[in-house]
Design an enzyme around this catalytic site. Structure first.
Site, mmCIF file in Angstrom:
data_model
loop_
_atom_site.group_PDB
_atom_site.id
_atom_site.type_symbol
_atom_site.label_atom_id
_atom_site.label_comp_id
_atom_site.label_asym_id
_atom_site.label_seq_id
_atom_site.Cartn_x
_atom_site.Cartn_y
_atom_site.Cartn_z
ATOM 1 C CB SER A 559 -0.903 0.012 1.234
ATOM 2 O OG SER A 559 -1.557 1.254 1.394
ATOM 3 C CE1 TYR A 572 -4.690 -2.043 4.797
ATOM 4 C CE2 TYR A 572 -3.738 0.142 4.458
ATOM 5 C CZ TYR A 572 -4.229 -1.049 3.948
ATOM 6 O OH TYR A 572 -4.264 -1.248 2.600
#
Length: 682
Positions: A559, A572
């Site tokens: 990400s 996350y």
């Protein structure tokens, strides 16, 4: 402009072909051909013209449609007998078929076109039934054919398919008006009839009569007694050992060119390998041209029992492979002439493991599966021939003439260029939706076989079906936090396709909370799925990749948050940073094995995303004070390019990393975020 209606004879031919081809007792996949003759109006002269419709080169009877038929003028085809230059130049007649085509001619005419056109019957079937080939390959096949059929079916000695064989069968029919067909020595059967129904009835009569003859006159154990120590392993042990051996066997089969594999452990294969005569019979090789073109002249057979230690089996397989390659090279050298095509590869297409089963290989899954089906046909043929006589396939020199036939080489050269990911086998986690689903679709489109791995069984199965079913994709249910489930998923992968070349760590989850609201469970869950899960998948896959010795790719879908530091996302973002560093660590460690490890850093992939649909999208939208269905547009506006990132854009990056152009790239992260300056890699 509407297309012309299907000619009645063509409709009958297609229906007959599909019925015959649907039953494996009648013919093997893509084997044999059927034809019909009839009159039609010539659009130029307006006069009736006699035509031959015959299955074209490379088609399959069970799925034959009208575009798969070659259409030729019968008068011109039969006139070729006047210019036939003789047996030594009969191959030239294949090119002459082009001058007999009617209109655009339909599919390319096959080598068997002469058989259909020259035989004086309105409908002709040429098939490869196991029962018929059993008689055709028996040492006293001519005598057995007469005992089985009397004068209703005539024996034709072996002759390579071609124009001369067509002339021979035409003459046999003229001289034997009582006959309904013939058995072609070493090859198959041909039947004929005045109508489509009659031809089909005659084909089935020959096949079923041969089956009955073998059943009534055959000895009960044609492959001999059970071989001491070669009994079949129980199913669970059998499949476990098959999975343990698959990577090494694929390496063996892919020495000259990468191959996709297929595993078969059906009862006839296991019984054959448990019997005393299997080494002798396997060494004789297959006989029907369709068989050995797919299976090679003979298989590689392990000469150890199923209970032998695994390390001993692997060592022996490597020794047998070296011997197989030397023997195949010697076979080529014995028969090659100065104008023979170059040797096409000396690795086996069929590998037989007693007590375990059969591994078959090809350029794609369908080819590998069909090769295995053909060898099963060959086992059935051997059983029938040995039951009533002894198995005596055609001479090795004749096999070479067909395997390295100039016409066969020309057919291979006409095949389309392989797609970029042809022969690659991919496992994609989290592939039941969103980014993973898009990656799976792109990989299959580019030629790969894909194992669709997902926690949601129904989603995984739906995607595998979308991708084209088991020759393209299989579904496995896997929780990436479970070592046992990951190991099981990779076992299924190697049993389905032979191995693994490309792993995409995509499974993920996101829980977005400020630090003080983030629980230990929130932290553990995200790290278990993404950081720990990626590590476990990569570790298990690396075992296979290293043993295969074919290199490979591992791709992490990380990400932009692996680089970008933002608020309210500690768990996350931290786990994505963990994944990003795994890429660098594994790239450094696995490079010596030719395994490249790279990553993709997406951002704001909303449409089709399982993560966003699972509640994170609503959370993010609430944070930004916008409607959830506007979230993708919102993310786009904060990028440099002002473009929304979609799942297929991430799939494009995976393809770019694995398609073969970036051969010297490892340890790289590709941003797919439409431009987020704070996430630029430094």
């Amino acid at each position: 402009m509407t297309s012309s209606p299907t000619h009645p004879e063509v409709a009958a031919l297609l229906a007959r072909s599909n019925r015959l081809g649907a039953d494996p007792r009648n013919t093997n996949y893509a084997g044999g051909n059927t034809s019909a003759k009839g009159s039609a109006t010539d659009p130029v002269t307006g006069q009736d013209v006699e035509l031959l419709w015959v299955k074209g080169s490379g088609g399959d009877l069970g799925t034959l449609t009208e575009p798969g038929l070659a259409v030729l003028r019968l008068d011109r085809l039969r006139a070729l007998t006047d210019v036939y230059p003789g047996l030594e130049r009969e191959d030239e007649m294949v090119a002459a078929f082009d001058y007999c085509l009617h209109g655009k001619g339909g599919a390319a005419p096959s080598i068997d076109t002469a058989m259909h056109g020259l035989v004086d019957a309105a409908h002709v079937d040429h098939l490869h039934p196991d029962s018929g080939i059993a008689l055709a390959t028996a040492a006293d096949g001519e005598k057995l054919t007469h005992a089985c059929f009397g004068d209703r079916v005539v024996w034709v000695p072996w002759r390579r398919p071609g124009f001369q064989l067509g002339l021979d069968i035409a003459q046999i029919k003229r001289e034997n008006p009582q006959a309904i067909g013939c058995v072609l020595g070493g090859h198959g059967i041909t039947a004929w009839g005045a109508t489509s129904e009659e031809a089909e009835a005659h084909s089935l009569e020959i096949i079923r009569t041969a089956e009955q003859f073998l059943a009534e006159h055959g000895r009960p154990e044609p492959f001999g007694p059970l071989l001491d120590g070669y009994s079949t392993l129980p199913e669970s042990e059998r499949r476990e050992r098959a999975a343990a051996l698959a990577p090494l066997i694929r390496r063996i089969a892919s020495t000259d060119a990468p191959q996709v594999g297929h595993f078969t452990d059906t009862a006839p294969v296991l019984d054959f390998l448990a019997r005393a005569e299997h080494p002798r019979l396997a060494a004789l090789g297959t006989s029907c041209p369709d068989h050995f073109l797919r299976t090679k002249v003979r298989p590689l057979v392990l000469d150890l029992p199923a209970t032998a230690p695994l390390d001993e089996v692997k060592s022996r397989l490597l020794e047998l492979h070296e011997a197989y390659r030397a023997e195949y090279r010697a076979y080529y050298d014995r028969h090659a002439t100065p104008d023979s095509p170059a040797i096409r590869g000396a690795d086996p297409a069929i590998v037989l493991i007693p007590g375990v089963g059969m591994f078959s290989y090809g350029k794609d899954k369908q080819t590998a599966r069909v090769a295995g089906e053909f060898y099963l046909n060959a086992i059935n043929v051997m059983r029938g021939a040995e039951a009533v006589s002894s198995y005596a396939p055609i001479e090795e020199s004749e096999k070479f003439r067909i395997e390295y036939w100039a016409l066969e080489e020309a057919k291979l050269q006409r095949m389309p260029r392989p797609k970029p990911l042809a022969t690659r086998i991919a496992l994609v986690t989290g592939a039941g939706s969103g980014i993973g689903r898009a990656i799976a679709h792109r990989l299959v489109t580019e030629g790969a076989c894909v194992v669709v791995a997902d926690l949601n069984t129904d989603n995984a199965a739906a995607v595998a079906t979308e991708l084209g079913g088991p020759d393209k994709a299989v579904a496995v249910t896997v929780d990436v936090t479970s070592e046992e489930q990951i190991a099981a998923a990779l076992r299924e992968a190697v049993l389905a396709f032979g191995g693994v070349d490309l792993v995409v760590n995509n499974a993920g989850i996101s829980i977005s909370k400020p630090l003080l609201e983030t629980t230990a469970r929130d932290w553990d869950l995200q790290h278990d799925i993404m950081a720990r899960g990626s590590f476990l998948v990569s570790r298990e896959a690396a075992r296979i990749l290293v043993e295969q010795g074919l290199g490979g790719d591992i791709v992490y879908i990380a990400s932009k948050n692996a680089v970008f530091a933002g608020p309210n996302n500690i768990a996350y973002s931290a786990t994505k940073a963990d994944q990003a560093h795994q890429v660098r660590l594994l790239a450094a460690e696995l490079g010596e094995h030719g395994i490249r490890v790279n990553g993709v850093n997406p951002d704001g992939v909303v449409r089709g995303s399982g993560i966003f649909a699972g509640g994170w999208g609503a959370q993010r939208a609430a944070t930004y004070g916008i409607d959830e269905d506007k979230l993708g547009e919102f993310y786009a506006q904060r990028t440099i390019l002002k473009r929304e990132v979609l799942p297929e854009h991430v799939a494009n990056a995976v393809f770019a990393l694995t398609a073969g152009e970036l051969t010297h790239t490892t340890g790289l992260h590709i941003p797919v975020d439409a431009g987020v300056a704070a996430a630029f890699l430094r």
